[in-house]
Write an enzyme that holds these catalytic residues in place. Structure first.
Site, PDB file in Angstrom:
ATOM      1  N   GLY A  54       0.843  -1.189   0.000  1.00 36.95           N
ATOM      2  CA  GLY A  54       0.000   0.000   0.000  1.00 36.95           C
ATOM      3  C   GLY A  54       0.872   1.230   0.000  1.00 36.95           C
ATOM      4  O   GLY A  54       2.041   1.175   0.441  1.00 36.95           O
ATOM      5  N   GLN A  59       2.923   9.924   1.537  1.00 33.39           N
ATOM      6  CA  GLN A  59       4.239   9.271   1.496  1.00 33.39           C
ATOM      7  C   GLN A  59       5.058   9.669   0.271  1.00 33.39           C
ATOM      8  O   GLN A  59       6.260   9.420   0.216  1.00 33.39           O
ATOM      9  CB  GLN A  59       4.075   7.743   1.519  1.00 33.39           C
ATOM     10  CG  GLN A  59       3.505   7.230   2.825  1.00 33.39           C
ATOM     11  CD  GLN A  59       3.431   5.724   2.827  1.00 33.39           C
ATOM     12  OE1 GLN A  59       2.490   5.143   2.318  1.00 33.39           O
ATOM     13  NE2 GLN A  59       4.442   5.082   3.378  1.00 33.39           N
ATOM     14  N   CYS A 121       6.302   0.167   7.754  1.00 34.93           N
ATOM     15  CA  CYS A 121       5.870   1.270   6.894  1.00 34.93           C
ATOM     16  C   CYS A 121       7.031   1.693   6.014  1.00 34.93           C
ATOM     17  O   CYS A 121       8.165   1.803   6.500  1.00 34.93           O
ATOM     18  CB  CYS A 121       5.414   2.443   7.761  1.00 34.93           C
ATOM     19  SG  CYS A 121       4.936   3.897   6.800  1.00 34.93           S
ATOM     20  N   LEU A 122       6.758   1.935   4.748  1.00 40.60           N
ATOM     21  CA  LEU A 122       7.816   2.347   3.819  1.00 40.60           C
ATOM     22  C   LEU A 122       8.435   3.679   4.226  1.00 40.60           C
ATOM     23  O   LEU A 122       9.544   3.993   3.825  1.00 40.60           O
ATOM     24  CB  LEU A 122       7.257   2.445   2.392  1.00 40.60           C
ATOM     25  CG  LEU A 122       6.775   1.135   1.762  1.00 40.60           C
ATOM     26  CD1 LEU A 122       6.105   1.399   0.425  1.00 40.60           C
ATOM     27  CD2 LEU A 122       7.926   0.157   1.601  1.00 40.60           C
ATOM     28  N   HIS A 163      -3.968   1.013   7.883  1.00 41.79           N
ATOM     29  CA  HIS A 163      -2.656   1.661   7.859  1.00 41.79           C
ATOM     30  C   HIS A 163      -2.645   2.828   6.864  1.00 41.79           C
ATOM     31  O   HIS A 163      -2.176   3.922   7.192  1.00 41.79           O
ATOM     32  CB  HIS A 163      -1.603   0.609   7.477  1.00 41.79           C
ATOM     33  CG  HIS A 163      -0.201   1.126   7.386  1.00 41.79           C
ATOM     34  ND1 HIS A 163       0.790   0.752   8.254  1.00 41.79           N
ATOM     35  CD2 HIS A 163       0.385   1.999   6.512  1.00 41.79           C
ATOM     36  CE1 HIS A 163       1.916   1.374   7.928  1.00 41.79           C
ATOM     37  NE2 HIS A 163       1.698   2.132   6.872  1.00 41.79           N
ATOM     38  N   GLU A 164      -3.195   2.591   5.664  1.00 42.93           N
ATOM     39  CA  GLU A 164      -3.148   3.629   4.626  1.00 42.93           C
ATOM     40  C   GLU A 164      -4.097   4.790   4.953  1.00 42.93           C
ATOM     41  O   GLU A 164      -3.753   5.949   4.736  1.00 42.93           O
ATOM     42  CB  GLU A 164      -3.478   3.032   3.252  1.00 42.93           C
ATOM     43  CG  GLU A 164      -2.524   1.935   2.779  1.00 42.93           C
ATOM     44  CD  GLU A 164      -1.050   2.311   2.860  1.00 42.93           C
ATOM     45  OE1 GLU A 164      -0.715   3.508   2.720  1.00 42.93           O
ATOM     46  OE2 GLU A 164      -0.235   1.403   3.093  1.00 42.93           O
ATOM     47  N   HIS A 167      -2.590   7.170   7.300  1.00 41.69           N
ATOM     48  CA  HIS A 167      -1.664   8.136   6.673  1.00 41.69           C
ATOM     49  C   HIS A 167      -2.388   9.426   6.278  1.00 41.69           C
ATOM     50  O   HIS A 167      -1.816  10.511   6.350  1.00 41.69           O
ATOM     51  CB  HIS A 167      -1.016   7.520   5.423  1.00 41.69           C
ATOM     52  CG  HIS A 167       0.237   6.739   5.689  1.00 41.69           C
ATOM     53  ND1 HIS A 167       1.352   7.300   6.276  1.00 41.69           N
ATOM     54  CD2 HIS A 167       0.561   5.448   5.426  1.00 41.69           C
ATOM     55  CE1 HIS A 167       2.310   6.377   6.365  1.00 41.69           C
ATOM     56  NE2 HIS A 167       1.851   5.245   5.873  1.00 41.69           N
TER      57      HIS A 167
HETATM   58 ZN    ZN Z   1       2.907   3.502   5.889  1.00 37.41          ZN
END
Ligand code: ZN
Length: 207
Positions: A54, A59, A121-122, A163-164, A167
């Site tokens: 995702g 991000q 998380c990226l 999670h997304e 954000h």
């Molecule tokens: Zn994330």
């Protein structure tokens, strides 16, 4: 319709203020604009290259309510290779999720059963920590054609969605993590991967 291919965008890291802002809604005209259609293609490529399951617009530095999701699930072990049996009480409920786009999402809990797993998380780098999420959510959103969509997600997919959507509200998984479980990916693999979550909790004295 957004184009395939595109550019790999830079993923911003924790500490960047855009990750702490509330993102704004997109209008239908904006969704259908060449810029946003190109952004969707770019975000898909960026998520795949990372690789991740995702990616939310903040991000890549944009405070707009747009996320992309795709879970192709790790390839099964090759023939002749033993699959490591998952710890019995750890039911990830992970299954393949086709690529899709959620714009201006509104999330409703439909199964509040708590599920605790290691999550990353990226934007946080090579770290993981235990995060509790609810098992099931329903999301109303717009898709890449600015058409209303409703999805229901359970298990790992529901975790990705939560999670997304977090954000878009300036919330990161580190805000929800059990901080004593925070670990590098390398140490997760070396010390914790073979443990059930219950055993992890015991060893970390979380009980
Ligand atoms: Zn994330």
């Amino acid at each position: 319709m957004f184009t395939s291919g595109g550019r790999v965008l830079k993923i911003v890291a924790v500490g960047h203020p855009v990750l702490r802002q509330k993102s704004r809604l997109l209008t239908k005209a904006e969704i259908l604009s060449r810029e946003v259609q190109q952004l969707i293609g770019d975000m898909r490529l960026t998520m795949r290259k990372a690789p991740g399951v995702g990616l939310a617009a903040p991000q890549v530095g944009l405070d707009i309510q747009l996320v992309v999701i795709e879970d192709i699930v790790t390839t099964p072990p090759r023939e002749g290779e033993a699959a490591p049996p998952p710890p019995p009480e750890d039911d990830l409920e992970r299954s393949r999720v086709a690529f899709h786009v959620l714009i201006n999402p509104r999330l409703k809990v439909i199964d509040e059963t708590p599920r605790e797993f290691f999550e990353g998380c990226l934007s946080v780098g090579d770290f993981r920590a235990l995060v509790t999420r609810v098992r099931g959510v329903r999301v109303r959103a717009l898709d890449e054609r600015a058409q209303p969509v409703e999805i229901e997600a359970f298990g790992w997919y529901a975790r990705i969605v939560q999670h997304e959507v977090d954000h878009l509200n300036g919330v990161l998984c580190i805000d929800r993590m059990v901080s004593r479980s925070f670990t590098t990916v390398a140490n997760l693999t070396e010390f914790w991967n073979d443990c059930s979550i219950a055993e992890v909790r015991r060893r970390l004295e979380l009980e």
